[in-house]
Design a protein around this motif. Structure first.
Motif, mmCIF file in Angstrom:
data_model
loop_
_atom_site.group_PDB
_atom_site.id
_atom_site.type_symbol
_atom_site.label_atom_id
_atom_site.label_comp_id
_atom_site.label_asym_id
_atom_site.label_seq_id
_atom_site.Cartn_x
_atom_site.Cartn_y
_atom_site.Cartn_z
ATOM 1 N N LEU A 105 -64.656 -1.673 -21.933
ATOM 2 C CA LEU A 105 -63.916 -2.919 -22.179
ATOM 3 C C LEU A 105 -64.902 -4.019 -22.593
ATOM 4 C CD1 LEU A 105 -61.182 -4.362 -19.767
ATOM 5 C CD2 LEU A 105 -62.649 -5.818 -21.137
ATOM 6 N N VAL A 106 -65.968 -4.161 -21.821
ATOM 7 C CA VAL A 106 -66.959 -5.210 -22.125
ATOM 8 C C VAL A 106 -67.655 -4.906 -23.460
ATOM 9 C CG1 VAL A 106 -69.065 -6.366 -21.340
ATOM 10 C CG2 VAL A 106 -67.301 -5.726 -19.678
ATOM 11 N N ALA A 107 -67.991 -3.629 -23.674
ATOM 12 C CA ALA A 107 -68.708 -3.257 -24.896
ATOM 13 C C ALA A 107 -67.861 -3.555 -26.136
ATOM 14 C CB ALA A 107 -69.100 -1.779 -24.848
ATOM 15 N N LEU A 112 -68.778 -5.981 -29.366
ATOM 16 C CA LEU A 112 -68.435 -5.829 -30.781
ATOM 17 C C LEU A 112 -68.272 -7.184 -31.468
ATOM 18 C CD1 LEU A 112 -68.027 -3.377 -32.533
ATOM 19 C CD2 LEU A 112 -65.598 -3.401 -31.970
ATOM 20 N N ASN A 113 -67.850 -8.190 -30.700
ATOM 21 C CA ASN A 113 -67.555 -9.498 -31.285
ATOM 22 C C ASN A 113 -68.675 -10.518 -31.130
ATOM 23 O OD1 ASN A 113 -64.660 -9.291 -32.233
ATOM 24 N ND2 ASN A 113 -64.519 -8.451 -30.173
ATOM 25 N N ILE A 138 -71.707 0.624 -29.741
ATOM 26 C CA ILE A 138 -71.607 -0.769 -30.182
ATOM 27 C C ILE A 138 -72.859 -1.164 -30.978
ATOM 28 C CG2 ILE A 138 -71.454 -3.181 -29.368
ATOM 29 C CD1 ILE A 138 -68.824 -1.448 -29.201
ATOM 30 N N ALA A 139 -74.019 -0.655 -30.583
ATOM 31 C CA ALA A 139 -75.254 -0.958 -31.318
ATOM 32 C C ALA A 139 -75.164 -0.408 -32.746
ATOM 33 C CB ALA A 139 -76.461 -0.374 -30.586
ATOM 34 N N PHE A 240 -62.337 -1.169 -11.393
ATOM 35 C CA PHE A 240 -62.139 -2.564 -11.766
ATOM 36 C C PHE A 240 -63.341 -3.161 -12.473
ATOM 37 C CE2 PHE A 240 -63.994 -2.825 -7.513
ATOM 38 C CZ PHE A 240 -64.876 -3.888 -7.607
ATOM 39 N N LEU A 241 -63.029 -4.203 -13.234
ATOM 40 C CA LEU A 241 -64.048 -5.034 -13.873
ATOM 41 C C LEU A 241 -63.970 -6.404 -13.244
ATOM 42 C CD1 LEU A 241 -66.008 -5.885 -16.244
ATOM 43 C CD2 LEU A 241 -63.938 -6.473 -17.516
ATOM 44 N N TYR A 242 -65.102 -6.921 -12.780
ATOM 45 C CA TYR A 242 -65.196 -8.343 -12.450
ATOM 46 C C TYR A 242 -65.871 -9.009 -13.634
ATOM 47 C CZ TYR A 242 -67.653 -12.571 -11.238
ATOM 48 O OH TYR A 242 -68.146 -13.845 -11.291
ATOM 49 N N GLY A 243 -65.363 -10.154 -14.051
ATOM 50 C CA GLY A 243 -66.036 -10.930 -15.091
ATOM 51 C C GLY A 243 -65.897 -12.404 -14.773
ATOM 52 N N LYS A 244 -66.919 -13.185 -15.121
ATOM 53 C CA LYS A 244 -66.815 -14.639 -14.922
ATOM 54 C C LYS A 244 -65.656 -15.159 -15.766
ATOM 55 C CE LYS A 244 -71.543 -15.879 -13.715
ATOM 56 N NZ LYS A 244 -72.844 -16.309 -14.244
ATOM 57 N N LEU A 245 -64.912 -16.084 -15.208
ATOM 58 C CA LEU A 245 -63.665 -16.544 -15.807
ATOM 59 C C LEU A 245 -63.846 -17.023 -17.251
ATOM 60 C CD1 LEU A 245 -60.746 -16.722 -14.758
ATOM 61 C CD2 LEU A 245 -61.136 -19.145 -14.336
ATOM 62 N N ASP A 246 -64.863 -17.858 -17.499
ATOM 63 C CA ASP A 246 -65.018 -18.415 -18.854
ATOM 64 C C ASP A 246 -65.314 -17.311 -19.871
ATOM 65 O OD1 ASP A 246 -67.423 -18.032 -17.587
ATOM 66 O OD2 ASP A 246 -68.448 -19.710 -18.564
ATOM 67 N N LEU A 247 -66.051 -16.285 -19.414
ATOM 68 C CA LEU A 247 -66.352 -15.168 -20.320
ATOM 69 C C LEU A 247 -65.099 -14.369 -20.639
ATOM 70 C CD1 LEU A 247 -69.695 -13.664 -19.052
ATOM 71 C CD2 LEU A 247 -69.115 -14.175 -21.421
ATOM 72 N N LEU A 248 -64.337 -14.035 -19.601
ATOM 73 C CA LEU A 248 -63.107 -13.247 -19.804
ATOM 74 C C LEU A 248 -62.115 -14.031 -20.665
ATOM 75 C CD1 LEU A 248 -62.400 -11.599 -16.303
ATOM 76 C CD2 LEU A 248 -63.571 -10.600 -18.270
ATOM 77 N N LEU A 249 -62.074 -15.352 -20.466
ATOM 78 C CA LEU A 249 -61.159 -16.179 -21.268
ATOM 79 C C LEU A 249 -61.526 -16.094 -22.749
ATOM 80 C CD1 LEU A 249 -60.785 -19.391 -19.058
ATOM 81 C CD2 LEU A 249 -58.939 -17.843 -19.768
ATOM 82 N N ALA A 250 -62.812 -16.073 -23.041
ATOM 83 C CA ALA A 250 -63.269 -16.072 -24.431
ATOM 84 C C ALA A 250 -63.199 -14.694 -25.083
ATOM 85 C CB ALA A 250 -64.705 -16.604 -24.495
ATOM 86 N N MET A 251 -63.073 -13.645 -24.264
ATOM 87 C CA MET A 251 -63.089 -12.280 -24.820
ATOM 88 C C MET A 251 -61.717 -11.898 -25.361
ATOM 89 S SD MET A 251 -65.474 -10.572 -21.841
ATOM 90 C CE MET A 251 -64.809 -8.920 -21.900
ATOM 91 N N PRO A 252 -61.678 -11.287 -26.566
ATOM 92 C CA PRO A 252 -60.394 -10.815 -27.098
ATOM 93 C C PRO A 252 -59.928 -9.561 -26.361
ATOM 94 C CG PRO A 252 -62.171 -10.174 -28.562
ATOM 95 C CD PRO A 252 -62.797 -11.007 -27.481
ATOM 96 N N PRO A 253 -58.634 -9.206 -26.495
ATOM 97 C CA PRO A 253 -58.148 -7.998 -25.817
ATOM 98 C C PRO A 253 -58.935 -6.766 -26.244
ATOM 99 C CG PRO A 253 -56.331 -9.207 -26.798
ATOM 100 C CD PRO A 253 -57.588 -9.860 -27.278
#
Ligand code: PLP
Length: 420
Positions: A105-107, A112-113, A138-139, A240-253
Protein backbone atom coordinates in the motif's frame (compact mmCIF):
# COMPACT_ATOMS: atom_id res chain seq x y z
CA UNK A 1 12.89 -16.60 40.86
CA UNK A 2 12.76 -17.15 37.13
CA UNK A 3 10.87 -20.38 37.66
CA UNK A 4 8.16 -18.69 39.71
CA UNK A 5 7.66 -16.01 37.06
CA UNK A 6 7.46 -18.58 34.29
CA UNK A 7 4.76 -20.50 36.14
CA UNK A 8 2.70 -17.38 36.44
CA UNK A 9 2.74 -16.55 32.68
CA UNK A 10 3.04 -19.73 30.57
CA UNK A 11 1.20 -22.01 33.00
CA UNK A 12 -1.58 -19.45 33.25
CA UNK A 13 -2.05 -19.01 29.50
CA UNK A 14 -1.51 -22.54 28.19
CA UNK A 15 -5.09 -23.66 28.88
CA UNK A 16 -6.15 -20.78 26.58
CA UNK A 17 -4.46 -22.46 23.58
CA UNK A 18 -6.24 -25.74 22.74
CA UNK A 19 -3.88 -26.51 19.86
CA UNK A 20 -0.88 -26.79 22.17
CA UNK A 21 -2.39 -29.79 23.97
CA UNK A 22 -1.89 -32.43 21.33
CA UNK A 23 0.63 -35.03 20.33
CA UNK A 24 2.59 -35.04 17.10
CA UNK A 25 4.15 -38.39 16.12
CA UNK A 26 3.10 -39.64 19.55
CA UNK A 27 5.04 -36.90 21.39
CA UNK A 28 3.65 -33.79 23.10
CA UNK A 29 3.73 -30.92 20.60
CA UNK A 30 6.45 -28.33 21.19
CA UNK A 31 5.48 -25.43 18.96
CA UNK A 32 8.58 -23.31 18.29
CA UNK A 33 7.46 -21.64 15.07
CA UNK A 34 5.60 -18.58 16.32
CA UNK A 35 7.72 -16.21 14.22
CA UNK A 36 6.04 -17.80 11.18
CA UNK A 37 2.59 -17.71 12.77
CA UNK A 38 1.44 -17.70 16.37
CA UNK A 39 -1.23 -19.90 17.89
CA UNK A 40 -4.64 -18.45 18.75
CA UNK A 41 -6.24 -18.34 22.19
CA UNK A 42 -9.87 -19.35 22.81
CA UNK A 43 -10.84 -15.70 23.35
CA UNK A 44 -9.85 -14.95 19.73
CA UNK A 45 -11.53 -18.06 18.33
CA UNK A 46 -14.67 -17.18 20.31
CA UNK A 47 -14.72 -13.63 18.95
CA UNK A 48 -14.54 -14.97 15.40
CA UNK A 49 -17.29 -17.51 16.05
CA UNK A 50 -19.47 -14.99 17.89
CA UNK A 51 -19.32 -12.61 14.95
CA UNK A 52 -20.38 -15.29 12.46
CA UNK A 53 -23.01 -16.79 14.79
CA UNK A 54 -24.55 -13.59 16.10
CA UNK A 55 -23.58 -10.45 14.20
CA UNK A 56 -22.63 -11.41 10.64
CA UNK A 57 -23.57 -8.60 8.22
CA UNK A 58 -21.67 -6.24 5.98
CA UNK A 59 -20.19 -3.10 7.51
CA UNK A 60 -20.85 0.59 6.84
CA UNK A 61 -23.87 -0.17 4.66
CA UNK A 62 -27.07 -1.58 6.04
CA UNK A 63 -29.66 0.37 7.91
CA UNK A 64 -30.34 -2.72 9.96
CA UNK A 65 -29.37 -3.90 13.40
CA UNK A 66 -26.87 -6.62 12.48
CA UNK A 67 -25.00 -4.29 10.15
CA UNK A 68 -24.78 -1.70 12.91
CA UNK A 69 -23.46 -4.35 15.33
CA UNK A 70 -20.91 -5.60 12.77
CA UNK A 71 -19.78 -2.05 12.02
CA UNK A 72 -19.44 -1.19 15.71
CA UNK A 73 -17.39 -4.32 16.36
CA UNK A 74 -15.19 -3.75 13.29
CA UNK A 75 -14.56 -0.09 14.09
CA UNK A 76 -14.13 -1.00 17.76
CA UNK A 77 -11.29 -3.29 16.71
CA UNK A 78 -9.65 -0.32 14.99
CA UNK A 79 -9.84 1.65 18.25
CA UNK A 80 -8.20 -1.25 20.07
CA UNK A 81 -5.33 -1.49 17.58
CA UNK A 82 -4.86 2.31 17.67
CA UNK A 83 -4.58 2.23 21.48
CA UNK A 84 -2.31 -0.85 21.37
CA UNK A 85 0.37 0.98 19.35
CA UNK A 86 -0.52 4.41 20.82
CA UNK A 87 -1.55 6.04 17.54
CA UNK A 88 -2.63 9.67 17.92
CA UNK A 89 -5.84 8.98 15.98
CA UNK A 90 -7.93 5.94 15.08
CA UNK A 91 -7.88 7.25 11.50
CA UNK A 92 -4.17 6.40 11.37
CA UNK A 93 -4.94 2.65 11.42
CA UNK A 94 -5.78 0.99 8.08
CA UNK A 95 -6.77 -2.69 8.07
CA UNK A 96 -4.98 -4.78 5.43
CA UNK A 97 -4.76 -8.50 4.69
CA UNK A 98 -1.31 -8.74 6.23
CA UNK A 99 1.94 -6.81 6.63
CA UNK A 100 2.92 -7.50 3.02
CA UNK A 101 -0.21 -5.76 1.76
CA UNK A 102 0.42 -2.84 4.12
CA UNK A 103 3.93 -2.37 2.69
CA UNK A 104 2.60 -2.64 -0.87
CA UNK A 105 0.00 0.00 0.00
CA UNK A 106 2.75 2.44 0.99
CA UNK A 107 4.94 1.46 -1.97
CA UNK A 108 2.23 1.89 -4.59
CA UNK A 109 0.35 4.81 -3.07
CA UNK A 110 3.21 6.89 -1.67
CA UNK A 111 6.27 5.50 -3.48
CA UNK A 112 4.90 5.48 -6.98
CA UNK A 113 3.66 9.06 -6.62
CA UNK A 114 6.55 10.62 -4.73
CA UNK A 115 9.76 9.01 -5.96
CA UNK A 116 11.73 10.52 -8.85
CA UNK A 117 14.61 9.13 -10.91
CA UNK A 118 17.75 9.23 -8.75
CA UNK A 119 15.87 9.35 -5.45
CA UNK A 120 17.18 6.83 -2.95
CA UNK A 121 15.46 4.12 -0.95
CA UNK A 122 17.51 2.69 1.89
CA UNK A 123 16.66 -0.78 3.19
CA UNK A 124 18.78 -3.24 5.17
CA UNK A 125 20.13 -6.58 4.00
CA UNK A 126 18.19 -8.29 6.81
CA UNK A 127 14.76 -7.22 5.49
CA UNK A 128 12.03 -9.78 4.92
CA UNK A 129 11.21 -10.22 1.21
CA UNK A 130 7.98 -8.29 1.95
CA UNK A 131 10.04 -5.18 2.61
CA UNK A 132 12.34 -5.65 -0.40
CA UNK A 133 10.30 -6.80 -3.40
CA UNK A 134 7.64 -4.01 -3.36
CA UNK A 135 10.45 -1.42 -3.29
CA UNK A 136 12.27 -3.15 -6.16
CA UNK A 137 9.07 -2.94 -8.22
CA UNK A 138 8.56 0.74 -7.35
CA UNK A 139 12.25 1.53 -7.97
CA UNK A 140 11.97 -0.02 -11.45
CA UNK A 141 8.87 2.04 -12.19
CA UNK A 142 10.19 5.37 -10.85
CA UNK A 143 13.94 5.21 -11.48
CA UNK A 144 14.62 5.40 -7.75
CA UNK A 145 17.80 3.71 -6.51
CA UNK A 146 17.93 1.00 -3.83
CA UNK A 147 20.72 1.03 -1.25
CA UNK A 148 21.27 -1.44 1.57
CA UNK A 149 22.57 -1.16 5.12
CA UNK A 150 24.85 -4.10 5.93
CA UNK A 151 25.59 -6.00 9.12
CA UNK A 152 28.18 -5.28 11.78
CA UNK A 153 30.57 -8.10 12.68
CA UNK A 154 28.17 -8.93 15.52
CA UNK A 155 25.38 -9.53 13.02
CA UNK A 156 23.48 -6.32 13.74
CA UNK A 157 22.21 -3.29 11.79
CA UNK A 158 25.30 -1.18 10.96
CA UNK A 159 24.25 2.26 12.18
CA UNK A 160 27.60 3.81 11.23
CA UNK A 161 27.33 2.58 7.65
CA UNK A 162 23.75 3.88 7.57
CA UNK A 163 25.04 7.35 8.51
CA UNK A 164 27.48 7.14 5.57
CA UNK A 165 24.83 5.87 3.17
CA UNK A 166 22.07 8.41 3.75
CA UNK A 167 22.05 11.58 1.63
CA UNK A 168 19.71 14.44 0.76
CA UNK A 169 18.45 12.23 -2.07
CA UNK A 170 17.21 9.59 0.36
CA UNK A 171 13.42 9.75 0.38
CA UNK A 172 12.57 6.52 2.15
CA UNK A 173 14.16 4.30 4.77
CA UNK A 174 12.53 0.89 5.32
CA UNK A 175 13.76 -1.12 8.29
CA UNK A 176 12.67 -4.17 10.21
CA UNK A 177 12.27 -3.51 13.95
CA UNK A 178 13.11 -7.06 15.06
CA UNK A 179 14.70 -9.36 12.47
CA UNK A 180 12.76 -12.60 11.96
CA UNK A 181 16.06 -14.38 11.22
CA UNK A 182 18.77 -12.67 13.29
CA UNK A 183 16.52 -11.81 16.22
CA UNK A 184 18.31 -8.47 16.68
CA UNK A 185 16.29 -5.49 17.91
CA UNK A 186 17.21 -2.59 15.66
CA UNK A 187 17.73 0.94 17.05
CA UNK A 188 14.69 2.25 15.19
CA UNK A 189 14.36 5.49 17.17
CA UNK A 190 17.93 6.47 16.24
CA UNK A 191 17.45 5.38 12.63
CA UNK A 192 14.24 7.43 12.39
CA UNK A 193 15.83 10.53 13.94
CA UNK A 194 18.76 10.36 11.48
CA UNK A 195 16.44 9.79 8.50
CA UNK A 196 14.25 12.74 9.49
CA UNK A 197 17.31 15.03 9.57
CA UNK A 198 17.61 14.29 5.84
CA UNK A 199 13.90 14.73 5.24
CA UNK A 200 13.42 11.01 4.50
CA UNK A 201 10.30 9.10 5.54
CA UNK A 202 10.64 5.88 7.53
CA UNK A 203 8.62 2.68 7.31
CA UNK A 204 9.07 0.22 10.19
CA UNK A 205 8.34 -3.47 9.65
CA UNK A 206 7.08 -4.37 13.12
CA UNK A 207 5.88 -7.93 12.39
CA UNK A 208 8.22 -9.37 15.02
CA UNK A 209 8.01 -6.57 17.58
CA UNK A 210 4.30 -5.69 17.91
CA UNK A 211 3.47 -9.25 19.12
CA UNK A 212 6.29 -9.31 21.67
CA UNK A 213 6.90 -5.89 23.27
CA UNK A 214 5.12 -2.59 23.99
CA UNK A 215 5.07 -0.38 20.88
CA UNK A 216 4.48 3.37 20.89
CA UNK A 217 4.40 4.80 17.38
CA UNK A 218 4.37 8.36 18.68
CA UNK A 219 7.48 7.88 20.82
CA UNK A 220 9.14 6.02 17.94
CA UNK A 221 8.13 8.80 15.52
CA UNK A 222 7.93 6.40 12.54
CA UNK A 223 6.01 7.60 9.48
CA UNK A 224 4.50 4.19 8.80
CA UNK A 225 4.51 0.92 10.72
CA UNK A 226 3.16 -2.44 9.60
CA UNK A 227 2.24 -5.69 11.37
CA UNK A 228 0.38 -8.94 10.70
CA UNK A 229 -2.44 -10.20 12.92
CA UNK A 230 -1.54 -13.86 12.57
CA UNK A 231 1.77 -13.40 14.40
CA UNK A 232 0.03 -11.75 17.38
CA UNK A 233 -2.62 -14.36 18.28
CA UNK A 234 -5.15 -13.19 15.64
CA UNK A 235 -6.33 -15.10 12.55
CA UNK A 236 -4.70 -14.97 9.13
CA UNK A 237 -6.09 -12.51 6.58
CA UNK A 238 -5.82 -9.43 8.78
CA UNK A 239 -2.98 -6.99 9.38
CA UNK A 240 -2.63 -3.28 9.70
CA UNK A 241 -0.84 -0.19 8.53
CA UNK A 242 -0.20 2.71 10.88
CA UNK A 243 0.57 5.97 9.11
CA UNK A 244 0.91 9.55 10.32
CA UNK A 245 -2.34 11.35 9.60
CA UNK A 246 -0.94 14.07 7.31
CA UNK A 247 0.87 11.46 5.22
CA UNK A 248 -2.17 9.21 4.85
CA UNK A 249 -4.30 12.25 3.98
CA UNK A 250 -1.92 13.17 1.16
CA UNK A 251 -1.64 9.62 -0.21
CA UNK A 252 -3.94 8.60 -3.09
CA UNK A 253 -5.96 5.36 -2.84
CA UNK A 254 -4.11 2.11 -3.37
CA UNK A 255 -7.05 0.05 -4.65
CA UNK A 256 -10.42 1.17 -5.96
CA UNK A 257 -13.84 -0.28 -5.27
CA UNK A 258 -16.71 -0.24 -2.82
CA UNK A 259 -16.23 1.14 0.71
CA UNK A 260 -13.44 3.52 -0.34
CA UNK A 261 -15.57 6.04 -2.24
CA UNK A 262 -17.59 9.10 -1.37
CA UNK A 263 -19.36 9.55 -4.72
CA UNK A 264 -18.96 7.70 -8.00
CA UNK A 265 -19.77 9.20 -11.41
CA UNK A 266 -19.18 7.55 -14.73
CA UNK A 267 -16.11 9.64 -15.45
CA UNK A 268 -14.64 10.17 -11.98
CA UNK A 269 -15.05 9.45 -8.28
CA UNK A 270 -14.43 11.15 -4.99
CA UNK A 271 -12.96 9.17 -2.15
CA UNK A 272 -14.03 8.31 1.36
CA UNK A 273 -12.40 9.86 4.40
CA UNK A 274 -9.58 8.09 6.23
CA UNK A 275 -9.19 5.27 6.97
CA UNK A 276 -11.84 3.96 4.56
CA UNK A 277 -10.05 5.52 1.58
CA UNK A 278 -7.58 2.63 1.83
CA UNK A 279 -10.05 -0.18 2.53
CA UNK A 280 -11.57 -1.06 -0.84
CA UNK A 281 -14.23 -3.76 -0.89
CA UNK A 282 -15.73 -5.76 1.95
CA UNK A 283 -12.98 -6.11 4.54
CA UNK A 284 -12.07 -9.17 6.63
CA UNK A 285 -14.69 -8.18 9.21
CA UNK A 286 -14.59 -11.23 11.47
CA UNK A 287 -10.80 -11.36 11.32
CA UNK A 288 -10.49 -7.67 12.25
CA UNK A 289 -12.85 -8.20 15.19
CA UNK A 290 -10.75 -11.20 16.22
CA UNK A 291 -7.61 -9.05 15.97
CA UNK A 292 -9.30 -6.67 18.41
CA UNK A 293 -9.87 -9.65 20.73
CA UNK A 294 -6.20 -10.64 20.33
CA UNK A 295 -5.11 -7.13 21.30
CA UNK A 296 -7.38 -7.32 24.37
CA UNK A 297 -5.92 -10.70 25.24
CA UNK A 298 -2.29 -9.53 24.91
CA UNK A 299 -3.01 -6.31 26.80
CA UNK A 300 -4.71 -8.34 29.52
CA UNK A 301 -1.42 -10.19 30.13
CA UNK A 302 0.62 -7.01 29.61
CA UNK A 303 3.12 -6.47 26.80
CA UNK A 304 5.85 -5.54 29.28
CA UNK A 305 5.28 -8.83 31.13
CA UNK A 306 5.29 -10.80 27.85
CA UNK A 307 8.55 -9.15 26.85
CA UNK A 308 10.17 -9.80 30.25
CA UNK A 309 9.08 -13.45 30.23
CA UNK A 310 10.39 -13.93 26.70
CA UNK A 311 13.74 -12.52 27.83
CA UNK A 312 13.91 -15.28 30.44
CA UNK A 313 13.16 -17.87 27.77
CA UNK A 314 15.79 -16.29 25.49
CA UNK A 315 18.46 -16.51 28.19
CA UNK A 316 17.66 -20.16 28.81
CA UNK A 317 17.40 -21.07 25.12
CA UNK A 318 20.82 -19.58 24.33
CA UNK A 319 22.41 -21.06 27.44
CA UNK A 320 21.27 -24.50 26.29
CA UNK A 321 22.00 -24.09 22.57
CA UNK A 322 25.53 -22.81 23.22
CA UNK A 323 26.36 -26.09 24.94
CA UNK A 324 25.94 -28.03 21.71
CA UNK A 325 29.33 -27.80 19.98
CA UNK A 326 28.09 -28.36 16.41
CA UNK A 327 25.51 -25.57 16.57
CA UNK A 328 26.26 -22.12 15.15
CA UNK A 329 23.74 -19.39 16.07
CA UNK A 330 23.32 -16.30 13.88
CA UNK A 331 22.69 -12.77 15.10
CA UNK A 332 23.75 -11.06 18.33
CA UNK A 333 24.11 -12.89 21.63
CA UNK A 334 21.67 -11.96 24.39
CA UNK A 335 22.90 -10.72 27.76
CA UNK A 336 22.88 -13.20 30.64
CA UNK A 337 19.37 -11.91 31.43
CA UNK A 338 18.25 -12.60 27.84
CA UNK A 339 18.12 -8.91 26.93
CA UNK A 340 19.03 -7.33 23.60
CA UNK A 341 17.38 -9.76 21.22
CA UNK A 342 14.19 -11.62 20.43
CA UNK A 343 13.20 -15.07 21.71
CA UNK A 344 14.23 -16.84 18.53
CA UNK A 345 17.39 -18.56 17.34
CA UNK A 346 18.36 -19.21 13.74
CA UNK A 347 21.15 -21.74 13.65
CA UNK A 348 22.98 -24.27 11.55
CA UNK A 349 24.44 -27.59 12.55
CA UNK A 350 27.84 -28.45 11.11
CA UNK A 351 27.48 -30.91 8.26
CA UNK A 352 23.68 -31.02 8.35
CA UNK A 353 21.07 -29.56 6.08
CA UNK A 354 18.63 -27.32 7.95
CA UNK A 355 15.64 -29.14 6.43
CA UNK A 356 16.96 -32.47 7.76
CA UNK A 357 17.19 -30.90 11.22
CA UNK A 358 13.58 -29.68 11.16
CA UNK A 359 12.29 -32.97 9.73
CA UNK A 360 14.00 -35.04 12.39
CA UNK A 361 13.03 -32.90 15.38
CA UNK A 362 9.45 -32.95 14.05
CA UNK A 363 9.54 -36.72 14.62
CA UNK A 364 9.97 -35.81 18.29
CA UNK A 365 6.99 -33.46 18.22
CA UNK A 366 9.09 -30.29 17.89
CA UNK A 367 7.93 -27.76 15.29
CA UNK A 368 10.75 -25.50 14.06
CA UNK A 369 11.20 -23.86 10.70
CA UNK A 370 14.01 -24.38 8.24
CA UNK A 371 14.98 -22.62 5.04
CA UNK A 372 15.58 -18.96 4.24
CA UNK A 373 12.67 -17.58 6.34
CA UNK A 374 11.86 -15.10 3.52
CA UNK A 375 15.28 -13.50 3.97
CA UNK A 376 17.30 -14.90 1.07
CA UNK A 377 19.57 -11.84 0.68
CA UNK A 378 20.45 -12.09 4.38
CA UNK A 379 21.24 -15.79 4.07
CA UNK A 380 23.57 -14.97 1.18
CA UNK A 381 25.33 -12.46 3.43
CA UNK A 382 25.59 -15.14 6.12
CA UNK A 383 26.96 -17.52 3.49
CA UNK A 384 24.38 -20.27 4.07
CA UNK A 385 21.49 -21.50 1.91
CA UNK A 386 19.22 -21.92 4.89
CA UNK A 387 19.09 -22.11 8.65
CA UNK A 388 16.91 -23.86 11.19
CA UNK A 389 14.92 -21.50 13.41
CA UNK A 390 13.34 -22.02 16.80
CA UNK A 391 11.03 -19.11 17.64
CA UNK A 392 9.21 -18.79 20.95
CA UNK A 393 6.23 -16.95 22.37
CA UNK A 394 4.83 -16.34 25.86
CA UNK A 395 3.01 -19.70 25.88
CA UNK A 396 6.29 -21.62 25.65
CA UNK A 397 8.14 -23.02 28.68
CA UNK A 398 11.61 -23.97 29.83
CA UNK A 399 10.51 -27.60 29.81
CA UNK A 400 9.76 -27.23 26.10
CA UNK A 401 13.22 -25.76 25.55
CA UNK A 402 14.61 -28.87 27.29
CA UNK A 403 12.51 -31.06 24.96
CA UNK A 404 13.75 -29.19 21.91
CA UNK A 405 17.40 -29.40 23.00
CA UNK A 406 17.04 -33.13 23.66
CA UNK A 407 15.49 -33.69 20.21
CA UNK A 408 18.22 -31.59 18.59
CA UNK A 409 21.02 -33.49 20.35
CA UNK A 410 19.48 -36.80 19.32
CA UNK A 411 19.20 -35.58 15.73
CA UNK A 412 22.86 -34.60 15.67
CA UNK A 413 23.93 -37.91 17.18
CA UNK A 414 21.76 -39.83 14.74
CA UNK A 415 23.42 -38.12 11.78
CA UNK A 416 26.88 -38.64 13.20
CA UNK A 417 26.20 -42.36 13.60
CA UNK A 418 24.85 -42.60 10.05
CA UNK A 419 27.80 -40.73 8.59
CA UNK A 420 30.41 -42.77 10.45
C1 PLP B 1 6.10 -12.41 8.68
C2 PLP B 1 6.87 -11.20 8.35
C3 PLP B 1 6.52 -10.38 7.28
C4 PLP B 1 5.40 -10.70 6.34
O1 PLP B 1 4.20 -10.91 7.00
P1 PLP B 1 2.95 -11.47 6.14
O2 PLP B 1 1.95 -11.76 7.18
O3 PLP B 1 3.43 -12.69 5.44
O4 PLP B 1 2.56 -10.39 5.20
C5 PLP B 1 7.27 -9.27 7.05
N1 PLP B 1 8.31 -8.96 7.84
C6 PLP B 1 8.67 -9.70 8.88
C7 PLP B 1 9.83 -9.30 9.73
C8 PLP B 1 7.97 -10.87 9.16
O5 PLP B 1 8.35 -11.62 10.19
Amino acid sequence: MTLIKEKTIAAKVRPDFPILHQEVHGKPLIYFDSAATSQKPVAVLDALRHYYEQDNANVHRGAHTLSVKATEAYEGARDKVARFVNAASRNEIVFTRNASEAINLVAYSWGLNNLQPGDEIILSVMEHHSNIVPWQIIAQKTGAVLKYVELTSDGEFDLEQFRQLITDKTKLVGVVHVSNTLGCINPVEEIIAIAHQYGAKVLIDACQSVPHMPIDVQAMDCDWLVASGHKMCAPTGIGFLYGKLDLLLAMPPFMGGGEMISEVFLDHSTYAELPHKFEAGTPAIGEAIALGAAVDYLSGIGMDKIHAYEEELTAYLFEQLRQIPDVKIYGPQPTAEGKGRAALASFSVTGLDSSDVSTLVDQEGVAIRSGHHCTQPLHRVLGVAGTARASLYFYNTREEIDGFIKALKETIEFFKSVLE
